[in-house]
Design an enzyme around this catalytic site. Structure first.
Site, mmCIF file in Angstrom:
data_model
loop_
_atom_site.group_PDB
_atom_site.id
_atom_site.type_symbol
_atom_site.label_atom_id
_atom_site.label_comp_id
_atom_site.label_asym_id
_atom_site.label_seq_id
_atom_site.Cartn_x
_atom_site.Cartn_y
_atom_site.Cartn_z
ATOM 1 N N SER A 183 0.655 -1.015 0.098
ATOM 2 C CA SER A 183 -0.004 -0.069 -0.029
ATOM 3 C C SER A 183 0.848 1.429 -0.107
ATOM 4 O O SER A 183 0.221 2.362 -0.408
ATOM 5 C CB SER A 183 -1.009 0.030 1.119
ATOM 6 N N LYS A 208 0.763 4.771 6.716
ATOM 7 C CA LYS A 208 0.172 5.669 5.559
ATOM 8 C C LYS A 208 0.993 7.054 5.477
ATOM 9 O O LYS A 208 1.732 7.289 6.548
ATOM 10 C CB LYS A 208 -1.018 5.724 5.637
#
Length: 310
Positions: free
Chosen positions: A82, A137
């Site tokens: 990701s 993230k």
């Protein structure tokens, strides 16, 4: 896993710390002289003292490791794609725990404030809906920002200071296409569809090559992956009250995060904002990268992956 290890270190430190104190008391000359000679010479006393001394010897090491992991830095492993191309599966990262403040390890409340998170910071945090899961993230939205994500162009629009509905100019965001190279990865479209995150406009083959772009938000630049033919299923987006789907206003003390691999990341688009309290720390360093294929043992270390993250 990280939470279990922290609990284990805390419990071990308390137990060995208690034994360390007992050992110091038993070793004190004044107390030692009061213990009858026949008891000191007994096997039970001798073995008991040996056990106490052995476990007590681990206390200094355990307490140092606990303090470092809790307040200074903690290692994590990247399990997914990701955050590609910035972070790869197999990367072992170091997270600076005191980047934003020193926290109470039990309540996660800030004891000593140091700094506020910045746009572009890569952070590890506890998932808003499940604190047992740690995510990594990039912060793109700060408190008060109005975020719009275009599902066709995959581009961001950020307007700051919207909590009080003030009208301000959009933040400068620029995109630059980067020529494909051997690093650009191919994904099977069928696998992406099965994840229920993306749908396709059309496809003529079984493979889709992601495109690499430089995303520059004001003065902060980094590379991201996306493919314009891959369209997000907007109905799966987190819907904020009074906002259109695909648009969010970041509340106070919360942040909007995205994965750099935009077409293969479950992030704030899907489950909402990250509370400031959930932030574990800022990713600052890759200290190891294992070379391995899925389902196989590692075959080596990729040394050129080791270094600071900017």
């Amino acid at each position: 896993m990280s939470n279990y290890l922290s609990s284990f270190l805390l419990a071990s430190s308390l137990i060995t710390g208690t034994l360390w104190i007992i050992n110091k008391i038993l070793s004190h000359n004044l107390l030692d002289s009061k213990i009858p000679f026949n008891i000191k010479k007994s096997k039970i006393y001798y073995k008991s003292k040996q056990v106490v001394q052995t476990f007590a010897s681990f206390f200094p090491i355990l307490i140092i490791v606990f303090i470092i992991r809790t307040f200074i830095c903690e290692p994590f492993q990247i399990p997914s794609e990701s955050m590609m191309p910035t972070l790869l599966p197999g990367d072992f990262i170091l997270v600076k725990k005191f980047s934003y403040g020193i926290k109470n390890p039990f309540s996660n409340n800030v004891i000593v404030f140091i700094n506020t998170p910045k746009r572009g910071d890569i952070v590890v945090f506890k998932h808003p809906n499940n604190n047992a899961i740690n995510y990594v993230k990039r912060i793109v939205g700060l408190p008060g920002d109005k975020i719009n994500y275009n599902i066709l162009t995959k581009r961001l629009t950020i307007t700051p200071n919207n909590i009080n509905e003030q009208h301000t100019k959009n933040i400068s965001i620029n995109y630059k296409y980067i020529k494909p190279n051997d690093f650009t990865k191919h994904f099977k479209l069928n696998n992406i569809i099965l994840n229920n995150v993306h749908s396709l406009e059309s496809s003529n083959n079984n493979l889709l090559q992601l495109e690499m772009y430089q995303e520059k938000i004001e003065k902060i630049a980094y590379n991201i992956f996306f493919k314009k033919k891959l369209i997000d299923q907007k109905d799966l987006y987190f819907k904020q009250f009074s906002q259109k789907q695909g648009t969010w206003i970041v509340p106070k003390h919360k942040y909007f995060v995205l994965g750099d691999n935009r077409d293969n990341s479950l992030d704030s688009r899907y489950w909402g904002f990250v509370p400031e309290k959930n932030l574990i720390g800022k990713v600052v360093f890759i200290w190891m990268h294992l070379i391995k294929k899925e389902g196989q043992w590692p075959t080596g270390i990729q040394f050129d992956r080791i270094g600071n993250i900017y």
